[in-house]
Design a protein around this motif. Structure first.
Motif, short mmCIF file in Angstrom:
data_model
loop_
_atom_site.label_atom_id
_atom_site.label_comp_id
_atom_site.label_asym_id
_atom_site.label_seq_id
_atom_site.Cartn_x
_atom_site.Cartn_y
_atom_site.Cartn_z
N GLU A 173 31.52 80.49 -19.03
CA GLU A 173 31.82 79.51 -20.07
C GLU A 173 33.31 79.11 -20.07
N GLY A 174 33.57 77.86 -19.79
CA GLY A 174 34.94 77.34 -19.84
C GLY A 174 35.88 77.93 -18.79
N ALA A 208 28.00 73.32 -14.47
CA ALA A 208 27.93 72.25 -15.46
C ALA A 208 27.56 72.80 -16.84
N ARG A 209 26.57 73.70 -16.84
CA ARG A 209 26.12 74.30 -18.11
C ARG A 209 27.25 75.09 -18.76
N ASP A 211 30.40 74.49 -18.36
CA ASP A 211 31.56 73.62 -18.53
C ASP A 211 32.81 74.24 -17.86
N ARG A 213 35.81 74.50 -15.02
CA ARG A 213 36.71 73.44 -14.54
C ARG A 213 36.56 73.16 -13.05
N PHE A 239 27.46 68.78 -10.78
CA PHE A 239 28.67 69.22 -11.49
C PHE A 239 29.77 68.18 -11.31
N GLY A 241 33.00 68.44 -12.11
CA GLY A 241 34.33 68.97 -11.81
C GLY A 241 34.54 69.07 -10.30
#
Ligand SMILES: [Zn+2]
Ligand SMILES: [Zn+2]
Length: 254
Positions: A173-174, A208-209, A211, A213, A239, A241
């Motif tokens: 996540e992130g 993508a899920r 998020d 970078r 994705f 990014g």
């Protein structure tokens, strides 16, 4: 924080290649994630084994652990007759018994003397100098842990070996960098759950899920050759990014 790729192939190293191994450095400390065949030789291009602060092995498949035995030799004999103090080794529960099980008693004792073992449990965290490590069990054919490393306000998540997994997505996540396996060449997605592996497109879906970078694709299936170009294209469909390919001795500053 900096991540240097030491190996990216599975389940055996090709000519001049190595199986999974990644050096993570921050605040003057360093951490080796996985130690497959070829990793120890590549590590010595960029760092001394005596500078390592810890090793994490995600699971006990040979492509992720075989060079632990070479690392033990380097720690014991690299500054002969001086012997390095025990190196922290994080691994699945039971790893410290299983890894040297084939050796005779003296060799088992010599192996264990070079490491200080910490069993990994899913959902736990460990602090190590500037690093905070978090672990989650992946969807693989034997107990395997994804790792999230945070330091200096940045985060790297390493999928280790996995099929599609909500746990891995949660750990990513992130993340500033999501280092994810793509063992299945594009087009072989249907085998993911049975094999406990991902394609590049499926790695892109997790990125993508989560998020994340940046996505760094690794764990290429050696017999399939270098499918980096197809993998990049497949991941980029899922994705938005940046999609990067892990290559031996490439350093990524995060
Ligand atoms: Zn595996
Ligand atoms: Zn593997």
């Amino acid at each position: 924080m900096r991540l240097t790729v030491l190996g990216r192939w599975s389940p055996y190293p090709p000519a001049a290649g190595a199986c999974p191994g990644y050096l993570v450095e921050a605040g003057g400390q360093s951490l080796l994630m996985d130690c497959g065949p070829g990793v120890l030789a590549n590590l010595q291009h960029v760092a001394s084994v005596f500078a390592l602060n810890a090793v994490v092995v995600t699971h006990l498949h040979p492509d992720h652990v075989l060079d632990l035995f070479a690392l033990k030799q380097a720690l014991e004999f690299g500054r002969f007759p001086e012997v390095a103090p025990p190196l922290r080794l994080f691994g699945p529960p039971g790893a410290f018994e299983a890894l040297p099980a084939w050796m005779d008693e003296d060799a088992r004792a010599a192996f264990r003397a070079r490491f200080q073992f910490f069993p990994i449990a899913g959902g736990t965290a460990a602090r190590l100098g500037p690093f905070v490590l978090r672990f989650g069990a992946t969807a693989h054919s034997l107990l395997c842990f994804a790792v999230r490393v945070e330091a200096e306000g940045r985060a790297i998540t390493y999928s280790a070996d996995t099929g599609p997994s909500a746990t891995v997505a949660g750990l990513a996540e992130g993340a500033d960098l999501f280092l994810c396996e793509n063992t299945l060449p594009p087009g072989e997605e249907a085998r993911a759950e049975a094999m406990g592996h991902l394609s590049a497109g499926q790695a892109g879906q997790i990125a993508a899920r989560a998020d994340a970078r940046r996505l760094l694709l690794t764990h290429f299936f050696t017999p399939a050759g270098d499918y980096a170009e197809e993998a990049t294209a497949a991941a980029a469909k899922e994705f938005g990014g940046q999609v990067l390919i892990a290559r031996e001795l490439d350093a990524h500053d995060i």
